[in-house]
Each structure stands twice: as C-alpha cells, then as structure tokens.
Design an enzyme around this catalytic site. Structure first.
Site, short mmCIF file in Angstrom:
data_model
loop_
_atom_site.label_atom_id
_atom_site.label_comp_id
_atom_site.label_asym_id
_atom_site.label_seq_id
_atom_site.Cartn_x
_atom_site.Cartn_y
_atom_site.Cartn_z
N HIS A 153 10.35 -5.80 2.38
CA HIS A 153 10.18 -5.30 1.02
C HIS A 153 8.74 -4.85 0.85
CE1 HIS A 153 11.00 -6.01 -3.59
NE2 HIS A 153 10.21 -4.96 -3.38
N HIS A 199 6.81 -1.10 -0.40
CA HIS A 199 6.89 0.31 -0.82
C HIS A 199 5.70 1.01 -0.18
CE1 HIS A 199 9.83 -0.65 -4.07
NE2 HIS A 199 9.22 -1.83 -3.99
N HIS A 258 16.76 -3.47 -5.82
CA HIS A 258 15.95 -4.37 -6.63
C HIS A 258 16.84 -4.88 -7.77
CE1 HIS A 258 12.56 -2.59 -4.57
NE2 HIS A 258 11.65 -3.15 -5.35
N GLU A 312 14.37 -8.96 -11.02
CA GLU A 312 12.90 -9.07 -11.03
C GLU A 312 12.51 -9.25 -12.50
OE1 GLU A 312 10.83 -5.43 -10.05
OE2 GLU A 312 8.92 -6.46 -9.69
N ASP A 363 3.86 -4.27 -3.04
CA ASP A 363 2.87 -3.19 -3.20
C ASP A 363 1.49 -3.79 -2.94
OD1 ASP A 363 4.65 -0.96 -4.40
OD2 ASP A 363 5.09 -2.73 -5.62
#
Ligand code: HPA
Ligand code: ZN
Length: 341
Positions: free
Chosen positions: A18, A20, A198, A201, A280
């Site tokens: 996971h 990006h 996703h 979250e 990220d």
C-alpha cells in the site's frame, strides 16, 4: 525501544502493498521537477511546502497531494519519482512492492497514459536489474470522480494491460461508497485484473463489507474501522482477507489521535491478516520501517513475533505466486535465525 526489536524490524525482508507512487514525491523533488518543467508552485520554498503538511483529515491531505502531483509531466518525471522510492524501499529491506498510481490525476492535466506507463516501467526495470526488487503496478480509480470516468480510464489503460496487475479505489472515501464502482470493477475482474479497494479508513465499516461483496476486493486498504463491527471482524478473520494498514497515515490524517490509540494490536489479536505499509511516505513522516518502528514504540504489547507475523503477512497477502512466496518466507527465516529474540 528494545534494540533487538529495532534491529529485527530493520532487517526483516518485507513486501510493501500500500504505497501511492505520487505520495512518495518528496518536497525536494517537487521543486526540482517544477523547475525542470518551468512551472511555478504556490509555495516559495521547500520548508514552506513541508510546513503545509499539517492535515486535519483525508481531504485536507488530498488537496495538497494532488497539487504536488501536478509537477509530473514527462516520462522522465515518473521514472525519477519511482526510482527514488524504489531505492528508499530497498534501504528498508523491501523485496517486493505492489505500487498504486492515480492516472486520472495526470490525464486530466493532458499527460498521456503512455507517458505514465513508460516512466514507471523504466523505474521498475531498473529496480529489478540494479536492486533485485520486484514490483507490480495497481491502477487506482479516483472515487470522487464518476464511474463513467473510471470506465474511460480503464479503456485508455488497456493498450498497457501487460504493465499492471490490478485495480484499486482511492481518494475521498466519505460519500463515495464502493457501490458507485460496482460495474467498472466487474469489468476489471472479467479482464483478469486483481481487485483491491480503500475502505474503512474514514468511511464506515459498511464500506468494507460492500468492497468485499460488490467489488469482490481481495485486499482491503486501511480497513482499520473494521474494529467497530464485531461481525465484520470475524468475517475478515475467517476469510483471511488482508488489511494493508498504514499507521503513520492514520495518525497524520487523524483517524487515530495518537499512535498509542492505534488498533493494530487488536486487529492482530482478532486473527486478521494485517500488514504495515507507508501509504504516502513523503507526506506522512516515514517509509515502511519508520511505520513499523513508530507503531511498535508506541504500542509495547506488540512483540518480535508480531513483527515477524506482519512481514510474513505481507508476502502471503501479495499477488505473487506460491513459489515466490515460499522463497521469501525462506529468506525471512534466515534473517530471523540471525536475530536471536
Ligand atoms: N486514502 C485515500 N486516497 C488516497 C490516500 C489515502 O490514504 N493516499 C493517496 N490517495
Ligand atoms: Zn492509500
């Protein structure tokens, strides 16, 4: 933190499932690419940009993340970004990465789909040849856009079908439930693409259930809000559905107030196949090992065995074949043997 645990975490081979790629764009590279492409940024310097990384929720992050990604124009830009991430991942003993990218963020600015794929493919080849790091790509649809736009993106990507293994669903979760994308995900499955999403979250546990039921998601990205629903927790445990948990992201985006509040230990004790990932890393304060270390430092109930389980889970949850998984488990066994607990 116990130095043995620290050394073990650092040394463990792991898969990152996971991340990006646009979220690995460090402020220094944002400024360098802006200069190379003759673009001006709404921030005078790197420190001011970094100071803006004080998020209150997912959307406040996404606004800055999409603005940062706007410096990406050429295949060289995509290669440079991905190559920087892959070298950084290698330093954390990542041996395999399944990497998200958001083509709609770029095609809307007039960047051709082929430019994105070409740049990412060049970085992936270098990672294979120079770092011995295997990678796959997962193309994400932006859930704040329409399903029609997702279908158009899928169509646009098909000439590059050999370059990605699956599709995902990201961007603002609230008000954009999985059901909005049921038809395009059905088409993706017909095309033989692997499916992740996703869910849970910021969105409610019901979005996790609909990602499983309607999208047939094979992994849930984040999924931490499953903890609010005992029946869902039991289902995820029974099905061995992997969760790609991103602890620093969860704290930065205020899903949890502090790392000590993170529910990862409870997810593991409930029998879920959880993994640790960076999401990220350029925006959330660290790459995969820092995610492990900060999580374990804040949650002393997590043990060396949990670190090993999390690394094992990352291989089992990957889309690699069984022979490859067996090789990674053997590599992991060898590292564990060198680190007496
Ligand atoms: N959630 C949703 N969309 C995203 C994220 C995230 O954590 N990171 C990049 N796009
Ligand atoms: Zn994410």
């Amino acid at each position: 933190m116990n130095p043995r645990l620290h050394a073990l975490i650092t040394a463990l081979p792991k898969a990152e499932l996971h991340v990006h790629i646009e979220g690995t764009l460090e402020p220094e590279l944002i400024f360098a690419l802006a200069r190379r492409n003759g673009l001006s940024l709404p921030y005078p310097d790197i420190d001011t940009l970094r100071a803006a990384y004080a998020f209150t929720d997912l959307q406040s992050f996404l606004d800055i993340y999409y603005a940062g990604a706007a410096v990406l124009r050429t295949a060289q830009d995509f290669e440079d970004m991905a190559w920087a991430y892959l070298q950084r991942a290698k330093a954390d003993n990542v041996v395999h990465a399944e990497i998200f990218f958001d083509p709609q963020t770029h095609t809307v600015r007039g960047v051709p789909m082929a430019t994105i794929f070409d740049g990412l493919a060049r970085a992936r080849r270098r990672a294979r040849d120079e770092l011995g790091l295997s990678t796959q790509l997962i193309m994400c649809f932006l859930r704040h856009l329409s399903e029609e736009e997702a279908f158009a993106t899928l169509e646009d990507s098909l000439p590059h079908r050999a370059h990605f293994i699956g599709v995902g669903l990201d961007s603002g979760e609230r008000g954009n439930p999985p059901e909005k994308f049921a038809r395009v995900f059905a088409r993706c499955r017909e095309l033989g693409l692997r499916v992740v999403a996703h869910a849970g979250e910021e969105g409610p546990p019901a979005y996790i259930a609909s990602a499983l039921d309607l999208l047939k998601a094979e992994r849930i990205d984040h999924g931490v809000r499953a903890i609010e629903d005992d029946a869902l927790l039991a289902r995820l445990a029974a099905q061995r559905t992997p969760l790609t948990v991103c602890p620093l992201s969860n704290v930065k985006l205020r899903v949890f107030d502090t790392m000590a509040d993170h529910t990862l230990p409870r997810l593991l004790r409930a029998g879920l196949r959880a993994t640790i990932n960076s999401d990220d890393p350029a925006y959330f304060g660290g790459y995969i090992n820092r995610n492990f270390i900060e999580t374990f430092a804040a949650l002393p109930e997590l043990t060396c065995e949990d670190a090993i389980t999390l690394a094992r889970n990352s291989f089992d949850a990957s889309f690699a074949d069984d022979a490859q998984k067996t090789r990674w488990h053997a590599e992991l066994d060898a590292v564990v043997a060198r680190h007496p607990l």
